[in-house]
Design an enzyme around this catalytic site. Sequence first.
Site, PDB file in Angstrom:
ATOM      1  N   TYR A  35     -11.540  -1.901  27.614  1.00  0.00           N
ATOM      2  CA  TYR A  35     -12.148  -1.978  29.021  1.00  0.00           C
ATOM      3  C   TYR A  35     -13.197  -3.261  28.573  1.00  0.00           C
ATOM      4  CZ  TYR A  35     -15.670  -1.450  32.632  1.00  0.00           C
ATOM      5  OH  TYR A  35     -16.741  -1.530  33.683  1.00  0.00           O
ATOM      6  N   SER A  79     -19.265  -6.664  32.929  1.00  0.00           N
ATOM      7  CA  SER A  79     -20.144  -5.494  32.542  1.00  0.00           C
ATOM      8  C   SER A  79     -20.925  -5.668  31.337  1.00  0.00           C
ATOM      9  CB  SER A  79     -18.987  -4.297  32.317  1.00  0.00           C
ATOM     10  OG  SER A  79     -19.676  -3.340  31.566  1.00  0.00           O
TER      11      SER A  79
END
Length: 302
Positions: free
Chosen positions: A207, A194
């Site tokens: 995350y 990401s």
Amino acid sequence: MPLRGGKVQNRAMSEKKKSAKQAFPPQHQSQPGLESKMRPKPQAEKPGYRAAGKLAGRVALITGGDSGIGRAVAIAFAREGADVAICHLRKEHGDAKETARLVAESGRRALLQVGDIGRAATCRAFVARTIKAFGRLDILVNNAAEQHARDDFLEITEAQLERTFRTNILAQFHLAKAALPHLRKGASILNTTSVTAYAGHPQLIDYASTKGAIVSFTRSLALSLAERGIRVNAVAPGPIWTPLIPSTFPPDKVATFGADTPLGRAGQPAEVAACFVFLASDDASYLTGQVLHPNGGRIVNG
């Protein structure tokens, strides 16, 4: 005159920003989110896409293949000639059935598998069932992930921390280990990381940490498997319109999701799937240990 022209241009840019501010209708879902409930539906196929048989005869295992980026990758792989095994949670079965239907429309086979990749035994079972159904495995796509937004770092519980790491990075270790004995020279492992791995995120600290670990995992595993002729690469999406968004953020944040990118909008899953097709195909035969960045124009290191 130049001054007046500049004012007109600035006004036009201001109007463009205003029009891009609300990108989606405000909405919220419980986790895990479902694509069938999103408004508007994410774009899983790119209009005018021309397949070229780049993955003909291959078999791919895709975690989180029921919706979002996983669905788009499954469809793109099928259109390029691959059969796909799709792993998903039980609540996501409706979305997964729709993905399987779209794969079948492309003339390829889809195997649906239900389970929690946070468990090592489940990861091993997914690989075993894929081999039993298709007789081989050529592409492993570690795509499934979860995220839980917290305004305060102190709100991240031990249970949430461990759960996020089990789903997002430990599962990639378990799946790669289970798949490796079946991967031949020319096979690929593709990991979804990401933009948060590079830019960070104040509400997604756990995350983002897992996504940073995925980058290091990708680079290290690529070095380890290079002699076997197995390539390992990753894709680091920016803001992409998937079920993860309405199931993570409040409605007001969902409404403006992606508007702060240089391109002024969120990306669609179909715009990310092309990265996976490229990395899985022979077009990327000299790429390993690398990360592609479909993120709307944000410049990041790495």
